[in-house]
Design an enzyme around this catalytic site. Structure first.
Site, short mmCIF file in Angstrom:
data_model
loop_
_atom_site.label_atom_id
_atom_site.label_comp_id
_atom_site.label_asym_id
_atom_site.label_seq_id
_atom_site.Cartn_x
_atom_site.Cartn_y
_atom_site.Cartn_z
N ASP A 217 0.86 -1.19 0.00
CA ASP A 217 0.00 0.00 0.00
C ASP A 217 0.89 1.24 0.00
OD1 ASP A 217 -1.98 -1.85 0.26
OD2 ASP A 217 -2.79 -1.08 2.15
N ASP B 146 -15.39 -4.39 -0.88
CA ASP B 146 -14.88 -4.13 0.47
C ASP B 146 -16.07 -3.90 1.39
OD1 ASP B 146 -12.40 -4.23 -0.74
OD2 ASP B 146 -12.34 -2.08 -1.07
#
Length: 241
Positions: free
Chosen positions: A8, A130
């Site tokens: 990330d 998500d």
């Protein structure tokens, strides 16, 4: 089952968040390429690269890092974070992404996302589902939608989606174990989805359980960076599959 480590990116650095909260940012490495090369050195073939700056600003930001990793490793990279337009996708693919993940766009502008599936094919476009309390969250998980996760995935399966990354946000970065029950339910309620589990992986023993459920891949982040699972363990797992 494919092993897919995650990198990330915020401001060019390799970071992890807890439950998607940007205030919990922890920097693990200033050089994402170094991290990617260490994965490759242990036989890993795939990478989940997330542009967290992009997710927040709703357009691609860290494509130069994607380009560097794609040029200097052989990793097959799935890239996501803030992809909203055909131009964003063009930049991502030209920068070396093998696949892209669309999350918010699939909720907020389904016509665009469906067009991507038609244009690029369902092997290159991954649906990012998500979930927070079984509802889909968007915009770097900063907003909740009213979309229930199972019907959301079923709807897109009917529209041709093949690959789905499902992250249970309540688990993400918490090192408390993945959402086995949620993945089991998704796999029982869909026909041909390649489900990639993400969020909460805390120890190596969870991987065979996910494989047994029928997950096609697993994304691992903090468990690697906090040394809960060693790259050597992944190397052995890949060799013995």
């Amino acid at each position: 089952m494919r092993i897919i480590p995650a990198i990330d990116i915020i401001e060019g650095k390799c970071v992890r968040l807890s439950k998607g909260d940007y205030a919990t940012k922890k920097i693990y490495n200033e050089d994402p390429l170094e991290v990617a090369k260490s994965f490759e050195a242990h036989g890993i073939e795939y990478l989940h690269l997330v542009d967290l700056d992009g997710a927040k600003s709703s357009h691609i930001v860290n494509h130069k890092i994607l380009e560097t990793i794609a040029n200097k490793t052989s990793l097959k990279i799935d890239f996501g974070g803030g992809l909203k337009t055909d131009k964003d996708l063009q930049i991502a693919f030209e920068s070396g992404a093998s696949q892209i993940t669309g999350g918010s766009i699939a909720v907020k502008n389904s016509d665009v996302f469906q067009n991507w599936i038609q244009k690029f094919g369902n092997k290159k476009i991954i649906l990012g589902a998500d979930a927070k309390d079984r509802k889909i969250a968007v915009s770097g998980w900063l907003e909740d939608s009213n979309e229930e996760i199972i019907p959301f995935i079923q709807n897109y399966e009917e529209k041709g989606v093949k690959y789905v990354i499902c992250t249970d946000i309540s688990k993400d970065g918490m090192l408390e174990g993945p959402s086995f029950e949620l993945y089991k339910e998704i796999l029982s309620e869909t026909k041909n989805i390649n489900l990639i589990a993400s969020g909460g992986i805390s120890e190596f023993d969870e991987l065979p359980k996910l494989a047994e459920l029928g997950c096609e891949g697993v994304i691992i982040g903090k468990a690697i960076y906090e040394n809960r699972i060693s790259l050597k363990q992944f190397e052995n797992y890949i060799l013995n599959q």
